[in-house]
Design an enzyme around this catalytic site. Sequence first.
Site, PDB file in Angstrom:
ATOM      1  N   SER A 108      14.004  -2.452  -0.159  1.00 36.74           N
ATOM      2  CA  SER A 108      13.486  -3.813  -0.037  1.00 36.74           C
ATOM      3  C   SER A 108      14.221  -4.869  -0.847  1.00 36.74           C
ATOM      4  O   SER A 108      13.923  -6.059  -0.699  1.00 36.74           O
ATOM      5  CB  SER A 108      11.998  -3.851  -0.394  1.00 36.74           C
ATOM      6  OG  SER A 108      11.215  -3.403   0.690  1.00 36.74           O
ATOM      7  N   LYS A 111      15.608  -7.785   1.054  1.00 37.11           N
ATOM      8  CA  LYS A 111      14.876  -9.026   1.315  1.00 37.11           C
ATOM      9  C   LYS A 111      15.480 -10.208   0.563  1.00 37.11           C
ATOM     10  O   LYS A 111      15.262 -11.361   0.934  1.00 37.11           O
ATOM     11  CB  LYS A 111      13.404  -8.844   0.955  1.00 37.11           C
ATOM     12  CG  LYS A 111      12.659  -7.869   1.892  1.00 37.11           C
ATOM     13  CD  LYS A 111      11.212  -7.708   1.486  1.00 37.11           C
ATOM     14  CE  LYS A 111      10.401  -6.922   2.518  1.00 37.11           C
ATOM     15  NZ  LYS A 111      10.672  -5.481   2.496  1.00 37.11           N
ATOM     16  N   SER A 165       6.327  -7.601  -0.763  1.00 39.17           N
ATOM     17  CA  SER A 165       7.345  -6.912   0.028  1.00 39.17           C
ATOM     18  C   SER A 165       6.906  -6.672   1.464  1.00 39.17           C
ATOM     19  O   SER A 165       7.164  -5.618   2.051  1.00 39.17           O
ATOM     20  CB  SER A 165       7.714  -5.578  -0.627  1.00 39.17           C
ATOM     21  OG  SER A 165       9.031  -5.200  -0.296  1.00 39.17           O
TER      22      SER A 165
END
Length: 400
Positions: A108, A111, A165
């Site tokens: 993640s 991102k 997230s």
Amino acid sequence: MRAALLAATTFAVLLAPVPMGAAGASAAPTVRCPGVPAVSRPPRPSPPPAVPAQRVVGGAALDTAGLVVPAGVAAPPKVTATSWLVADLDSGQVLGGCGPHEYGTPASVQKLLLAATMLPKLDPKQTVTVTEADMDIEPGSSAVGLVEGGRYTIETIWLGLLLNSGNEAANALARLGSGTDSAAGVRAMNEQAHHLGALQTHAVTPSGLDGKGQFTSAYDLALIARACFAQPAFRRYALTEQTSIPAQPAQRTKGFEIQNENQLIYRYPGALGGKTGFTDLARHTYVGAAERGGRRLVVTLLGAESTPMRGWEQGAALLDWGFTLPRGASVGRLVEPGELTATPSAAPSALAAPGVPRPAAASGPARTGSGWLWSVIAVSGATVVALSGGLLWRRRRRLP
């Protein structure tokens, strides 16, 4: 320049012999990265072949699978991360790292690339509708709790992405930022990565959920993080401790609170924020930044295990180490956005030189074109190291 940089770096020789380069000259000895005892890990995906020109971006001394630190400094702390890097957000100086240009899977922390790409394109006050396609995420993966047909401000979706997230939030922002769909958003992310000089980064999903051929490096993550922290909206979101996701009466859902998952902002004095990540394949990944004594440092790490220290704690330990280093101590630099694509005839020293302190990178539109890689390869003096093997991928469940 390469010799000067290598001479300024301390090295500890491995017991195993060092392979010879293509020209027959012995490669520089590699320093083992300080680490905790090895733990059992799932099979890792096979990375693409190494591109020598990409491994010297930011400095010839960064072309190592081992440790690179300035001469005479204290040893960095032992961590489980397979690769990491500490850099100065403002000057761009790289203070040290372990395998800074080694491929790793992002989870993640990808991102952040989405944020670096789409934040300048989207109005945070605009209210938008979440679509069925946005909700197409892997069952059991991280989600913030948006609902199909729900109406939210762009800012609320950003907070859902960076605090919790949310993978559905990533799909929505990739779609909205591209103006078409999330696949177009991923293409824009890859264009932005190239513009930033993150040549080892290739996104397949906007969220960081594992995808075939998806890789990054600790060095690339520092470039991406620097672009994020140059944006005031990102700095504000990254330090937000909690926010409300509004009720959706038409969908009969109630509002609720979410909290920031990045423990650095609660437990580390001077924390500026960052991003956590985890998948079965990537293991724990982390990006964090902090300010101390007028210096802003960023740490990036890939492939960490959560024992004996969690990812953010490993990041905090490396930040502590970075703040002990004298100003000006460096082993390389973070290249500027557009630097590697602006001048096709750039000299090799432009890629390998540590450079002088520079202002924090400013976010800009992605540059397109296929010539960026070939122009960099053409000027590199590095030797060719080919890593064979196909990509072995299985999509795995992402945990919060």
